[in-house]
Design a protein around this motif. Structure first.
Motif, PDB file in Angstrom:
ATOM      1  N   GLN A 146     -62.912  31.294 -48.270  1.00  0.00           N
ATOM      2  CA  GLN A 146     -62.169  31.747 -47.232  1.00  0.00           C
ATOM      3  C   GLN A 146     -63.006  32.582 -46.146  1.00  0.00           C
ATOM      4  O   GLN A 146     -63.017  32.260 -44.854  1.00  0.00           O
ATOM      5  CB  GLN A 146     -60.841  32.469 -47.631  1.00  0.00           C
ATOM      6  N   CYS A 172     -65.907  30.486 -44.388  1.00  0.00           N
ATOM      7  CA  CYS A 172     -65.048  29.559 -43.350  1.00  0.00           C
ATOM      8  C   CYS A 172     -64.795  30.330 -42.145  1.00  0.00           C
ATOM      9  O   CYS A 172     -64.787  29.925 -40.918  1.00  0.00           O
ATOM     10  CB  CYS A 172     -63.782  28.730 -43.968  1.00  0.00           C
ATOM     11  N   ASP A 173     -64.038  31.680 -42.397  1.00  0.00           N
ATOM     12  CA  ASP A 173     -63.563  32.234 -41.276  1.00  0.00           C
ATOM     13  C   ASP A 173     -64.708  32.739 -40.238  1.00  0.00           C
ATOM     14  O   ASP A 173     -64.406  33.030 -39.170  1.00  0.00           O
ATOM     15  CB  ASP A 173     -62.962  33.493 -41.636  1.00  0.00           C
ATOM     16  N   THR A 190     -70.231  26.485 -42.906  1.00  0.00           N
ATOM     17  CA  THR A 190     -69.917  25.088 -43.302  1.00  0.00           C
ATOM     18  C   THR A 190     -70.157  25.358 -44.777  1.00  0.00           C
ATOM     19  O   THR A 190     -70.956  25.333 -45.355  1.00  0.00           O
ATOM     20  CB  THR A 190     -70.826  23.893 -42.681  1.00  0.00           C
ATOM     21  N   GLU A 247     -53.617  27.673 -51.012  1.00  0.00           N
ATOM     22  CA  GLU A 247     -54.060  28.318 -49.674  1.00  0.00           C
ATOM     23  C   GLU A 247     -54.469  27.386 -48.663  1.00  0.00           C
ATOM     24  O   GLU A 247     -54.830  27.304 -47.602  1.00  0.00           O
ATOM     25  CB  GLU A 247     -54.954  29.503 -49.612  1.00  0.00           C
ATOM     26  N   LEU A 265     -57.351  25.637 -49.016  1.00  0.00           N
ATOM     27  CA  LEU A 265     -58.757  25.998 -48.762  1.00  0.00           C
ATOM     28  C   LEU A 265     -59.739  24.632 -48.917  1.00  0.00           C
ATOM     29  O   LEU A 265     -60.505  24.448 -48.303  1.00  0.00           O
ATOM     30  CB  LEU A 265     -59.462  27.187 -49.725  1.00  0.00           C
ATOM     31  N   ASP A 266     -59.054  23.838 -49.779  1.00  0.00           N
ATOM     32  CA  ASP A 266     -59.828  22.469 -49.984  1.00  0.00           C
ATOM     33  C   ASP A 266     -59.980  21.551 -48.741  1.00  0.00           C
ATOM     34  O   ASP A 266     -60.882  20.776 -48.795  1.00  0.00           O
ATOM     35  CB  ASP A 266     -59.028  21.544 -51.004  1.00  0.00           C
ATOM     36  N   ARG A 267     -59.219  21.935 -47.710  1.00  0.00           N
ATOM     37  CA  ARG A 267     -59.271  21.124 -46.406  1.00  0.00           C
ATOM     38  C   ARG A 267     -60.290  21.792 -45.516  1.00  0.00           C
ATOM     39  O   ARG A 267     -60.313  21.314 -44.282  1.00  0.00           O
ATOM     40  CB  ARG A 267     -57.574  21.347 -45.697  1.00  0.00           C
ATOM     41  N   HIS A 268     -60.768  22.880 -46.118  1.00  0.00           N
ATOM     42  CA  HIS A 268     -61.865  23.467 -45.003  1.00  0.00           C
ATOM     43  C   HIS A 268     -63.079  23.530 -45.433  1.00  0.00           C
ATOM     44  O   HIS A 268     -63.992  24.074 -45.072  1.00  0.00           O
ATOM     45  CB  HIS A 268     -61.384  25.078 -44.836  1.00  0.00           C
ATOM     46  N   LEU A 269     -63.537  22.581 -46.482  1.00  0.00           N
ATOM     47  CA  LEU A 269     -64.666  22.655 -46.882  1.00  0.00           C
ATOM     48  C   LEU A 269     -65.141  21.133 -47.483  1.00  0.00           C
ATOM     49  O   LEU A 269     -64.231  20.208 -47.483  1.00  0.00           O
ATOM     50  CB  LEU A 269     -64.955  23.714 -47.927  1.00  0.00           C
TER      51      LEU A 269
END
Length: 91
Positions: A25, A28-29, A33, A50, A52-56
């Protein structure tokens, strides 16, 4: 977004665990990448709760099965990351 992690690719093992999810998190924030190694999909973990799997970029696998050097070399080659010249485990 400026800063050290902005625009950098970072490989994280254990990203679905308690500490790993917070690390993902934060990276990414900060504009990094994140490429995360996911051993087990645990829907009730903070990582999935949360979203988070959609952000990596996720890779399913296990360090125990392949060894960290093998996985790092494959990830570096596949995602055009830095060349792995030396790797040390730090206890």
């Amino acid at each position: 977004m400026n800063g050290f992690w902005c625009g950098r690719s970072i490989f994280v093992t254990g990203c679905t665990g308690l500490l790993g999810s917070w690390l993902v998190q934060e990276l990414c924030d900060r504009g990094g990448t994140v490429i995360g190694l996911i051993r087990d999909r645990v829907p009730q973990s903070r990582f999935f709760q949360e979203g988070l799997d959609r952000h990596l970029v996720s890779i399913t696998g296990s360090v125990e099965n392949y060894g960290i050097k093998t996985i790092l070399k494959q990830v570096c080659k596949r995602y055009n990351l830095w060349e792995l010249k030396e790797f040390k485990f730090i206890p």
